[in-house]
Design a protein around this motif. Sequence first.
Motif, short mmCIF file in Angstrom:
data_model
loop_
_atom_site.label_atom_id
_atom_site.label_comp_id
_atom_site.label_asym_id
_atom_site.label_seq_id
_atom_site.Cartn_x
_atom_site.Cartn_y
_atom_site.Cartn_z
N MET A 1 7.30 4.32 -31.06
CA MET A 1 7.74 5.71 -30.35
C MET A 1 6.72 5.71 -29.10
O MET A 1 5.76 5.65 -29.49
CB MET A 1 7.69 6.80 -31.29
N ASN A 2 7.21 6.29 -28.12
CA ASN A 2 6.38 6.66 -26.93
C ASN A 2 5.77 7.83 -27.27
O ASN A 2 6.57 9.04 -26.94
CB ASN A 2 7.20 6.61 -25.74
N THR A 3 4.40 8.23 -27.52
CA THR A 3 3.92 9.50 -27.87
C THR A 3 3.26 10.16 -26.37
O THR A 3 2.36 9.32 -25.97
CB THR A 3 2.99 9.43 -28.72
N PRO A 4 3.82 10.89 -25.75
CA PRO A 4 3.27 11.47 -24.34
C PRO A 4 1.58 11.80 -24.68
O PRO A 4 1.37 12.45 -25.62
CB PRO A 4 3.75 12.57 -24.17
N PHE A 5 0.71 11.33 -23.68
CA PHE A 5 -0.51 11.62 -23.89
C PHE A 5 -1.09 11.93 -22.46
O PHE A 5 -2.51 12.16 -22.24
CB PHE A 5 -1.43 10.58 -24.69
N THR A 53 -6.73 5.59 -27.79
CA THR A 53 -6.59 4.44 -28.69
C THR A 53 -6.41 3.22 -28.09
O THR A 53 -6.13 3.17 -26.97
CB THR A 53 -5.43 5.11 -29.55
N GLU A 55 -3.96 1.24 -28.84
CA GLU A 55 -2.82 1.09 -28.43
C GLU A 55 -2.64 1.75 -27.01
O GLU A 55 -1.81 0.75 -26.00
CB GLU A 55 -1.93 1.62 -29.63
N GLN A 56 -3.22 2.85 -26.85
CA GLN A 56 -2.83 3.26 -25.33
C GLN A 56 -3.73 2.41 -24.44
O GLN A 56 -3.04 2.57 -23.24
CB GLN A 56 -3.49 4.91 -25.43
N TYR A 82 5.13 8.33 -21.07
CA TYR A 82 4.20 8.61 -21.71
C TYR A 82 3.41 10.06 -21.10
O TYR A 82 2.36 10.35 -21.60
CB TYR A 82 3.26 7.60 -21.79
N SER A 84 3.05 13.71 -20.57
CA SER A 84 3.26 14.90 -21.51
C SER A 84 3.60 16.02 -20.39
O SER A 84 3.27 16.13 -19.23
CB SER A 84 1.94 15.21 -22.17
N THR A 115 6.95 17.77 -16.40
CA THR A 115 5.99 16.53 -16.49
C THR A 115 5.53 16.45 -15.20
O THR A 115 4.35 15.90 -15.30
CB THR A 115 6.67 15.43 -17.10
#
Length: 218
Positions: A1-5, A53, A55-56, A82, A84, A115
């Motif tokens: 899942m793409n979590t916006p950051f 992270t 992963e990021q 990604y 936000s 965004t």
Amino acid sequence: MNTPFIKNHQFNFIKQQVKNLQSTLMTVSDPKVIEGARFGAEAKIFEQFLAITNEQKQLFAPLLTLKKPEEFQEFVTSLTPYLSSFPKVTEKQIQKLFPKNKKLKTPNLDALNYTALTYIGWIDIATNKMFFVYEQNNQIVGIEGRFTATNKKNVCSLCNGVAEVALFSAITKTKNAKYADYYKAVGNYMCIDSAACNAKIKDLTYLESFIASVLENA
């Protein structure tokens, strides 16, 4: 899942680093210089995030191998999932931020690309005012002030870009133990086109200090 950051100003910063790196590759042939530019760009981008992270971090791994112009563009595009979003606000919420403006005209909120926003800004020609809406400490805040058109280009205090600007003056009431309350103007040159300003802003330091200086004396 793409979590916006990635926030808008961070994305603008990333794009600038990518542009700088691409320019280096086009003008420099020394492998050591190029390698230094690659790792330097990566490090500067990581510094934009308080907690990033592993992963990021992997999302930025291509910075170490990009070569062709289309690869740079593809890399920037790959980051868009990604991004936000600025909190979506309603006309009623904005009106509550500026209760003294009974006939406040808000921008077309449905037309905004949230965004691509660091703040929402607009001009009300009828009242000769500029309005700013911003998220500070997880709370939506608003400031307003008079604007004076300069009809010329200058450096915007918020994005540090050269554009057509107006002098924004927020009137604040300051409390002092020795004197009675007095009013002062907090003024700065701001982009007239807030969308263009949002597309260039890369650092929130000045924006946040300016908003804080207005609100703490409101």
